[in-house]
Design a protein around this motif. Structure first.
Motif, mmCIF file in Angstrom:
data_model
loop_
_atom_site.group_PDB
_atom_site.id
_atom_site.type_symbol
_atom_site.label_atom_id
_atom_site.label_comp_id
_atom_site.label_asym_id
_atom_site.label_seq_id
_atom_site.Cartn_x
_atom_site.Cartn_y
_atom_site.Cartn_z
ATOM 1 N N ARG B 435 22.635 -5.316 4.772
ATOM 2 C CA ARG B 435 23.295 -6.617 4.995
ATOM 3 C C ARG B 435 24.557 -6.706 4.128
ATOM 4 O O ARG B 435 25.587 -7.187 4.584
ATOM 5 N N ASN B 436 24.458 -6.248 2.925
ATOM 6 C CA ASN B 436 25.608 -6.233 2.025
ATOM 7 C C ASN B 436 26.754 -5.396 2.612
ATOM 8 O O ASN B 436 27.923 -5.781 2.545
ATOM 9 N N ALA B 437 26.388 -4.219 3.157
ATOM 10 C CA ALA B 437 27.391 -3.323 3.739
ATOM 11 C C ALA B 437 28.039 -3.984 4.956
ATOM 12 O O ALA B 437 29.263 -3.883 5.141
ATOM 13 N N ILE B 438 27.234 -4.666 5.774
ATOM 14 C CA ILE B 438 27.782 -5.354 6.959
ATOM 15 C C ILE B 438 28.805 -6.405 6.506
ATOM 16 O O ILE B 438 29.889 -6.540 7.077
ATOM 17 N N GLU B 439 28.448 -7.124 5.435
ATOM 18 C CA GLU B 439 29.383 -8.139 4.925
ATOM 19 C C GLU B 439 30.656 -7.487 4.380
ATOM 20 O O GLU B 439 31.742 -8.046 4.478
ATOM 21 N N ALA B 440 30.516 -6.271 3.818
ATOM 22 C CA ALA B 440 31.680 -5.584 3.240
ATOM 23 C C ALA B 440 32.668 -5.138 4.322
ATOM 24 O O ALA B 440 33.880 -5.131 4.094
ATOM 25 N N VAL B 441 32.145 -4.761 5.500
ATOM 26 C CA VAL B 441 33.051 -4.309 6.571
ATOM 27 C C VAL B 441 33.215 -5.422 7.620
ATOM 28 O O VAL B 441 33.288 -5.156 8.814
ATOM 29 N N ALA B 442 33.275 -6.644 7.134
ATOM 30 C CA ALA B 442 33.316 -7.800 8.038
ATOM 31 C C ALA B 442 34.531 -7.768 8.969
ATOM 32 O O ALA B 442 34.530 -8.434 10.010
ATOM 33 N N ASP B 443 35.570 -7.008 8.615
ATOM 34 C CA ASP B 443 36.740 -6.917 9.497
ATOM 35 C C ASP B 443 36.653 -5.693 10.404
ATOM 36 O O ASP B 443 37.659 -5.233 10.940
ATOM 37 N N GLY B 444 35.500 -5.144 10.548
ATOM 38 C CA GLY B 444 35.329 -3.960 11.392
ATOM 39 C C GLY B 444 35.313 -2.712 10.543
ATOM 40 O O GLY B 444 36.004 -2.642 9.520
ATOM 41 N N GLY B 445 34.524 -1.736 10.948
ATOM 42 C CA GLY B 445 34.448 -0.499 10.162
ATOM 43 C C GLY B 445 33.176 0.253 10.491
ATOM 44 O O GLY B 445 32.576 0.053 11.539
ATOM 45 N N ARG B 446 32.803 1.100 9.569
ATOM 46 C CA ARG B 446 31.666 1.989 9.835
ATOM 47 C C ARG B 446 30.705 1.977 8.641
ATOM 48 O O ARG B 446 31.135 1.958 7.486
ATOM 49 N N ILE B 447 29.428 2.002 8.986
ATOM 50 C CA ILE B 447 28.395 2.103 7.941
ATOM 51 C C ILE B 447 27.580 3.359 8.242
ATOM 52 O O ILE B 447 27.133 3.541 9.377
ATOM 53 N N ARG B 463 26.650 3.944 3.029
ATOM 54 C CA ARG B 463 28.081 4.056 2.730
ATOM 55 C C ARG B 463 28.850 3.181 3.696
ATOM 56 O O ARG B 463 28.602 3.231 4.902
ATOM 57 N N ASP B 464 29.770 2.381 3.174
ATOM 58 C CA ASP B 464 30.577 1.575 4.095
ATOM 59 C C ASP B 464 32.053 1.892 3.918
ATOM 60 O O ASP B 464 32.457 2.466 2.900
ATOM 61 N N THR B 465 32.851 1.531 4.929
ATOM 62 C CA THR B 465 34.296 1.780 4.847
ATOM 63 C C THR B 465 35.035 0.484 4.518
ATOM 64 O O THR B 465 36.146 0.257 4.979
ATOM 65 N N GLY B 466 34.353 -0.359 3.740
ATOM 66 C CA GLY B 466 34.948 -1.643 3.355
ATOM 67 C C GLY B 466 36.045 -1.466 2.318
ATOM 68 O O GLY B 466 36.444 -0.339 2.004
ATOM 69 N N PRO B 467 36.527 -2.580 1.757
ATOM 70 C CA PRO B 467 37.667 -2.506 0.834
ATOM 71 C C PRO B 467 37.316 -1.958 -0.549
ATOM 72 O O PRO B 467 38.209 -1.713 -1.357
ATOM 73 N N GLY B 468 36.033 -1.741 -0.818
ATOM 74 C CA GLY B 468 35.644 -1.240 -2.137
ATOM 75 C C GLY B 468 35.701 -2.338 -3.187
ATOM 76 O O GLY B 468 36.100 -3.475 -2.891
ATOM 77 N N MET B 469 35.268 -1.985 -4.400
ATOM 78 C CA MET B 469 35.225 -2.988 -5.472
ATOM 79 C C MET B 469 35.845 -2.411 -6.739
ATOM 80 O O MET B 469 35.714 -1.210 -6.988
ATOM 81 N N PRO B 470 36.499 -3.269 -7.527
ATOM 82 C CA PRO B 470 36.978 -2.774 -8.827
ATOM 83 C C PRO B 470 35.781 -2.500 -9.750
ATOM 84 O O PRO B 470 34.679 -3.002 -9.499
ATOM 85 N N ASP B 471 36.044 -1.724 -10.806
ATOM 86 C CA ASP B 471 34.952 -1.299 -11.692
ATOM 87 C C ASP B 471 34.138 -2.456 -12.265
ATOM 88 O O ASP B 471 32.919 -2.378 -12.352
ATOM 89 N N ASP B 472 34.836 -3.517 -12.686
ATOM 90 C CA ASP B 472 34.100 -4.614 -13.322
ATOM 91 C C ASP B 472 33.147 -5.283 -12.332
ATOM 92 O O ASP B 472 32.076 -5.761 -12.704
ATOM 93 N N VAL B 473 33.528 -5.295 -11.058
ATOM 94 C CA VAL B 473 32.650 -5.887 -10.041
ATOM 95 C C VAL B 473 31.463 -4.943 -9.789
ATOM 96 O O VAL B 473 30.318 -5.397 -9.668
ATOM 97 N N VAL B 474 31.743 -3.625 -9.761
ATOM 98 C CA VAL B 474 30.660 -2.646 -9.553
ATOM 99 C C VAL B 474 29.611 -2.800 -10.655
ATOM 100 O O VAL B 474 28.416 -2.812 -10.396
#
Lengths: 124, 529
Positions: B435-447, B463-474
């Motif tokens: 579900r988290n990955a689906i939310e990450a590629v909310a603008d379309g992409g691949r999981i 693995r998702d093709t979303g925008p990724g996260m900065p280190d502090d968020v990770v």
């Protein structure tokens, strides 16, 4: 002609407001509804009234629901005990069912579902 | 070494120096008698002879000369004939000449002996001075190097410093350090310096007892390889500390060079210091490892205690909140059939949904804080759990696709063994991650969801093709209530998954790269029946 005595339901919970709403919900049903707010009172009510179904909260001060369940099952295995708990987890559910509970309902539950479960408990 | 020299010189000077003065005096007396008959002129010469005798041979020598002069004067006073007349005159001149020759030759011989003695003593002294200077230099170097040796506590640095110091201090061609692997009974080359070839390279293993280095360890002594066929210019010596052999050193001498007694002694002393430095650094490393383990287990204990405390708090909160939610829900459900207005019914339905959402939120929070492992005796089919988790997220997937573009979910499921854990819990955890990955590629992409197995773990990576996260968020991604998705999200998805993983004895790892995507990996234990 044989008369059919009305079925009895005992509602046990340490939260009086919750007892009130359940009683209110069962008011239209053809059951005699008794209540208790702790484990000791619940066992006294079982001995006194011999209910058909017990709605039993698990987490209560003093004698808790699981101990009361075991005691009821020991005294009269024909009584259907439906466990009710605000702490829904697999282990507790499994333990309750292993000790002979008829059903397990996590709070908050749909009262219509409860009504069905009570009816099923009475039918057994 | 100066003492024997003085003794030698005093022993030889005694007869020569004592006799020299009286002999010269006698010669003078005879000479004056033979050559001239003028006793007055002779007096200053006599005095000079006496003075010389005292100066050269001491008081006894002076007295002997005085006796000769006095005798001469007495004879002259009484006019005793000293045979000045012919035929004795010729004999006396010859005797006088021989006496003078003896005196001069003796003197020259004496000077030559003295010069020879001095030259020998000088050579000896020079040799001693050079040797002392060398020893002092080496000892100073050794002292300095010893200090430098015990400074670093890092084993690798100590190894390197030992070989570098030998090269520096003893001016040798090559130095190699071996560590004794007591379990394998092998010597392992851990450091080498200088002219290092392949055979003496790092990691080379020599069975204990073989070769020059093995013999040095076995026999606990320095071995010179001259007698052996291998490495003719090599020395090997054991490294011992506290009575235990730790390893060995080999030293390759420069061509044509040999080690003297002093250098061998210095090398042995150095080996002793090197062994101590090695032992210290190893002990330090062991201590540090123990301390790390202790800190780790302490951190785990603290973590456990914190988790248990959070679990109790969350359980208490869940109990009370759910009881109250039950009252609200029961009230809503009692009221619902009695409301005639659709508007009122809709409003009440929203309240009902909110109550149920709140109940779920409380449940997830509780899930995260559960510290006790559960389902440890159960086993689950990971691939099946992945498929069911994707099915669970079907509604979210469809909903996200209607808002954005197409979201493809690829399953690359490997052949994996069953894993330890409850299947329902595993599905729930994977559902949160998907579900988290689906939310990450909310603008379309691949999981892409893959499963694989290593020797000790079974892995599932989402693995998702979303925008990724900065280190502090990770870093904070799995903290409860942490979300970057706005107020409509509770931020409990990954934290619930982490809580479940903990209960199953698994791990959850989040990796992310900006503009590339995020990978969440769960690591589970293979089930052994």
């Amino acid at each position: 002609m044989r008369t059919v005595s009305p079925k009895r339901v005992l509602v046990v919970d340490d939260e009086p407001a919750l007892i009130d709403v359940i009683v209110e919900h069962l008011i239209d049903s053809p059951y005699i509804v008794e209540t208790a707010t702790n484990g000791a009172d619940a066992l006294a009510a079982v001995a006194r009234d011999r209910p058909d179904v017990v709605l039993l909260d698990i987490k209560m001060p003093g004698l808790d629901g699981m101990d009361v369940l075991k005691e009821i099952r020991r005294r009269d295995p024909s009584i259907a005990v439906i466990m009710v708990s605000g702490l829904a987890d697999v282990a507790t559910t499994a333990e309750a069912l292993r000790h002979g509970a008829f059903g397990y309902v996590p709070k908050p539950f749909d009262l219509r579902y409860l009504k069905h479960l009570v009816a099923a408990g009475i039918a057994t | 070494m100066a003492m024997p020299l003085r003794r030698l010189s005093a022993g030889r000077s005694f007869p020569t120096d004592a006799l020299a003065g009286p002999l010269i005096t006698a010669t003078t007396v005879l000479g004056l008698n033979a050559l001239m008959d003028v006793p007055f002129v002779a007096h200053p010469l006599y005095l000079a002879c006496v003075a010389y005798s005292v100066f050269r041979g001491g008081v006894a020598s002076g007295l002997a000369s005085t006796a000769l002069v006095v005798a001469d004067s007495l004879l002259r006073s009484f006019d005793v004939p000293l045979g000045l007349e012919e035929p004795f005159q010729q004999v006396k001149v010859v005797a006088l000449a021989c006496l003078m020759l003896v005196l001069v030759t003796g003197h020259l011989k004496r000077r030559a002996d003295r010069a020879h003695e001095l030259s020998q003593a000088n050579q000896q002294l020079t040799g001693q001075l050079i040797e002392r200077a060398r020893s002092e230099e080496a000892a100073l170097g050794l002292a300095m190097m010893t200090r430098e040796l015990v400074e670093p506590l890092d084993v690798g640095r100590v190894h390197h410093r030992i070989v570098a110091t030998i090269l520096d201090l003893f001016r040798v061609r090559r130095a190699t350090l071996y560590w004794l692997d007591t379990a394998a009974q092998e010597l392992v080359c851990v450091a080498a310096a200088g002219d290092v070839d392949g055979a003496s390279g790092l990691g080379r293993r020599v069975p204990a007892g073989t070769g020059i280095v093995g013999r040095a360890v076995r026999e606990h002594r320095l071995i010179a390889a001259e007698a052996l066929r291998e490495d003719p210019d090599t020395l090997a010596l054991p490294l011992r500390a506290r009575g235990k052999v730790l390893g060995a050193l080999t030293v390759g001498l420069a061509e044509g060079k040999t080690f003297g007694e002093t250098e061998l002694q210095l090398l042995s002393i150095f080996a002793g210091h090197a062994a101590l430095a090695l032992e210290n650094s190893r002990l330090y490393e062991d201590l540090r490892a123990t301390l790390d383990r202790l800190s780790e287990s302490q951190a785990r204990l603290v973590d456990d205690a914190r988790l248990r405390a959070s679990e109790e708090v969350a359980a208490g909160v869940a109990h009370h909140v759910n009881n109250r939610l039950m009252i609200i829900l029961a009230g809503i459900q009692l009221l619902m059939p009695k409301l005639a207005s659709d508007v009122h019914r809709t409003a009440l339905e929203i309240v009902e949904r909110t109550v149920l959402d709140t109940a779920r939120l409380v449940d997830r929070l509780r899930q995260f804080t559960m510290a006790r492992p559960r389902g440890a005796a159960d086993s689950a089919d990971l691939n099946l759990a992945v498929q069911r988790a994707v099915e669970l997220c079907h509604a979210d997937h469809a909903e996200a696709e209607t808002r954005a573009g197409r979201i493809e979910i690829d399953l690359e499921l490997g052949s994996v063994p069953r894993v330890v854990g409850d299947e329902a819990l595993l599905e729930e955890a994977l559902g949160h991650i998907v579900r988290n990955a689906i939310e990450a590629v909310a603008d379309g992409g691949r999981i892409t969801i893959t499963t694989s197995a290593t020797g000790t773990s079974v892995l599932c990576a989402v693995r998702d093709t979303g925008p990724g996260m900065p280190d502090d968020v990770v870093q904070r991604a799995a903290e409860p209530f942490f979300t970057t998705k706005g107020p409509q999200r509770a931020g409990l998805g990954l934290s619930s998954a982490l809580g479940i993983m903990r209960q199953l004895g698994g791990q959850l790892d989040v990796q992310s790269q900006r503009d590339v995507g995020t990978r969440v990996t769960v690591r589970l234990r293979p089930y052994v029946s």
